[in-house]
Design an enzyme around this catalytic site. Structure first.
Site, mmCIF file in Angstrom:
data_model
loop_
_atom_site.group_PDB
_atom_site.id
_atom_site.type_symbol
_atom_site.label_atom_id
_atom_site.label_comp_id
_atom_site.label_asym_id
_atom_site.label_seq_id
_atom_site.Cartn_x
_atom_site.Cartn_y
_atom_site.Cartn_z
ATOM 1 N N HIS A 2 -8.485 -8.060 11.434
ATOM 2 C CA HIS A 2 -9.738 -8.412 12.121
ATOM 3 C C HIS A 2 -9.971 -9.922 12.170
ATOM 4 C CE1 HIS A 2 -11.586 -4.131 11.424
ATOM 5 N NE2 HIS A 2 -10.659 -4.162 12.354
ATOM 6 N N CYS A 57 -9.877 -23.520 26.394
ATOM 7 C CA CYS A 57 -8.433 -23.834 26.357
ATOM 8 C C CYS A 57 -7.659 -22.900 25.439
ATOM 9 C CB CYS A 57 -8.202 -25.301 25.979
ATOM 10 S SG CYS A 57 -8.524 -25.667 24.232
ATOM 11 N N GLN A 91 -8.912 -5.644 6.452
ATOM 12 C CA GLN A 91 -9.876 -5.741 7.551
ATOM 13 C C GLN A 91 -10.846 -6.890 7.291
ATOM 14 O OE1 GLN A 91 -11.483 -1.597 8.671
ATOM 15 N NE2 GLN A 91 -10.420 -1.261 6.752
ATOM 16 N N ASN A 95 -12.363 3.934 -4.187
ATOM 17 C CA ASN A 95 -13.670 3.743 -3.558
ATOM 18 C C ASN A 95 -14.701 4.474 -4.412
ATOM 19 O OD1 ASN A 95 -15.934 3.921 -1.682
ATOM 20 N ND2 ASN A 95 -14.467 3.452 -0.048
HETATM 21 P P1 OAD Z 1 -17.740 -0.814 5.153
HETATM 22 O O1 OAD Z 1 -18.960 -1.568 4.780
HETATM 23 O O2 OAD Z 1 -17.800 0.104 6.304
HETATM 24 O O3 OAD Z 1 -17.274 0.040 3.904
HETATM 25 C C1 OAD Z 1 -17.187 -0.507 2.625
HETATM 26 C C2 OAD Z 1 -16.622 0.542 1.694
HETATM 27 O O4 OAD Z 1 -16.450 -0.061 0.425
HETATM 28 C C3 OAD Z 1 -17.516 1.757 1.501
HETATM 29 O O5 OAD Z 1 -16.764 2.934 1.656
HETATM 30 C C4 OAD Z 1 -18.016 1.621 0.058
HETATM 31 O O6 OAD Z 1 -18.190 2.874 -0.585
HETATM 32 C C5 OAD Z 1 -16.889 0.838 -0.575
HETATM 33 N N1 OAD Z 1 -17.281 0.012 -1.722
HETATM 34 C C6 OAD Z 1 -18.501 -0.527 -2.019
HETATM 35 N N2 OAD Z 1 -18.441 -1.237 -3.156
HETATM 36 C C7 OAD Z 1 -17.167 -1.144 -3.595
HETATM 37 C C8 OAD Z 1 -16.457 -1.675 -4.726
HETATM 38 N N3 OAD Z 1 -17.076 -2.435 -5.612
HETATM 39 N N4 OAD Z 1 -15.139 -1.373 -4.844
HETATM 40 C C9 OAD Z 1 -14.510 -0.598 -3.935
HETATM 41 N N5 OAD Z 1 -15.119 -0.081 -2.860
HETATM 42 C C10 OAD Z 1 -16.416 -0.351 -2.681
HETATM 43 O O7 OAD Z 1 -16.570 -1.906 5.296
HETATM 44 P P2 OAD Z 1 -15.157 -1.750 6.043
HETATM 45 O O8 OAD Z 1 -14.587 -0.397 5.863
HETATM 46 O O9 OAD Z 1 -14.340 -2.924 5.629
HETATM 47 O O10 OAD Z 1 -15.349 -4.968 11.482
HETATM 48 O O11 OAD Z 1 -15.596 -1.949 7.540
HETATM 49 C C11 OAD Z 1 -14.623 -1.956 8.528
HETATM 50 C C12 OAD Z 1 -15.011 -2.887 9.631
HETATM 51 O O12 OAD Z 1 -16.325 -2.579 10.107
HETATM 52 C C13 OAD Z 1 -15.143 -4.336 9.209
HETATM 53 O O13 OAD Z 1 -13.906 -5.024 9.216
HETATM 54 C C14 OAD Z 1 -16.057 -4.900 10.248
HETATM 55 C C15 OAD Z 1 -17.082 -3.792 10.242
HETATM 56 O O14 OAD Z 1 -17.859 -3.689 11.360
HETATM 57 C C16 OAD Z 1 -15.725 -5.803 12.460
HETATM 58 O O15 OAD Z 1 -16.660 -6.578 12.333
HETATM 59 C C17 OAD Z 1 -14.884 -5.717 13.683
#
Ligand code: OAD
Length: 250
Positions: free
Chosen positions: A128, A139, A110, A222
């Site tokens: 994404h 265009c 993502q 996670n």
């Molecule tokens: P989030 O910010 O929602 O979630 C990040 C996740 O990573 C959380 O569950 C944290 O606990 C975990 N996390 C934090 N540090 C970490 C580490 N060092 N190792 C492993 N995990 C860790 O991000 P996404 O799930 O990617 O979309 O968010 C999904 C979408 O929401 C994004 O692509 C973006 C956002 O709005 C759009 O902009 C369309």
């Protein structure tokens, strides 16, 4: 970087996942912002997350862009600057190693930061989009633009039209081919690692359920529990950069 301290996952649990990895003929990995956290790129929802400091409806929707394209571009250019200074971490690199020597592997991210490709991952689907791509709203031409800071905001297409970031905004459809390929990889996988995503944003958050329904095992990596945790076969609590390298064969 995660702000919490977490107990190390039980070595027996790590061993179990290693066994599953060794046995998996078709490995699928999905990633979210958490995998890039240890590269210094902020996540969206955790402590220090972008959506704690900014309103998505002002910056990441087609309406926001129509209303104030310059403001939206300022935000994206700031993020491009952060990403340009970042480097892939041990988590990204471990996934490169997992891909090597496997006939069937698919990474579905993502993230828009391109760090998987910079690390060396080959089979990557960006559901994404990518923050280094731009698309003309007149265009429709899409191209790569690696410049940051951008000299002119909003940037312009050679046709004179305004360029927009090549990412998916709230309220928009995901790129069709990327989504279809991701879906079919999820249906065919026998093991799926779900790394660093809050598992809240659909349709990407549905991929583990698709995989599970088709018989795959699901392993979550996670530091914190997510809505997926209860449906995962195993959850490894810890950071991606710490845990993913430990899953490689010793
Ligand atoms: P989030 O910010 O929602 O979630 C990040 C996740 O990573 C959380 O569950 C944290 O606990 C975990 N996390 C934090 N540090 C970490 C580490 N060092 N190792 C492993 N995990 C860790 O991000 P996404 O799930 O990617 O979309 O968010 C999904 C979408 O929401 C994004 O692509 C973006 C956002 O709005 C759009 O902009 C369309």
């Amino acid at each position: 970087m995660t702000d919490h301290l977490h107990p190390e996952p039980d070595p027996l649990v790590i061993d179990q996942v290693r066994v599953w990895l060794a046995a998996a003929a078709r490995l699928v990995v999905t990633t979210g912002a958490g995998i890039s956290a240890e590269s210094g790129i902020p996540t969206f929802r955790g402590p220090g997350g972008l959506w704690r400091r900014f309103r998505a409806e002002d910056l990441a929707t087609p309406e926001a862009f129509r209303r104030d394209p310059r403001l939206v571009w300022e935000w994206y250019d700031w993020r491009r600057g952060l990403i340009a200074q970042a480097a892939p971490n041990a988590g990204h690199l471990a996934l490169v190693e997992m891909e090597q020597g496997r006939d069937s592997f698919q990474l579905i991210t993502q993230n828009v930061d391109g760090l998987h490709q910079r690390a060396g991952s080959q089979r990557v689907i960006e559901v994404h989009g990518n923050i280094w791509r731009v698309r003309c709203i007149d265009c429709g031409t899409e191209s790569l633009n690696l410049e940051t800071p951008l000299p002119q905001l909003p940037p312009r297409c050679p046709c004179g039209g305004m360029l927009r970031p090549g990412v998916v905004w709230f309220g928009e459809d995901l790129p069709r081919t990327a989504l279809e390929t991701a879906w079919s990889a999820a249906e065919q996988g026998d093991l799926m690692l779900v790394v660093g995503t809050s598992s809240l944003v659909y349709p990407a958050a549905a991929l583990p359920d698709i995989a599970r329904r088709h018989g795959a095992r699901i392993v979550e990596i996670n530091p914190d529990p997510t809505p997926l945790s209860d449906r995962a076969d195993l959850s490894l609590r810890g950071s991606a950069a710490q845990i993913l390298p430990r899953l490689l064969s010793p």
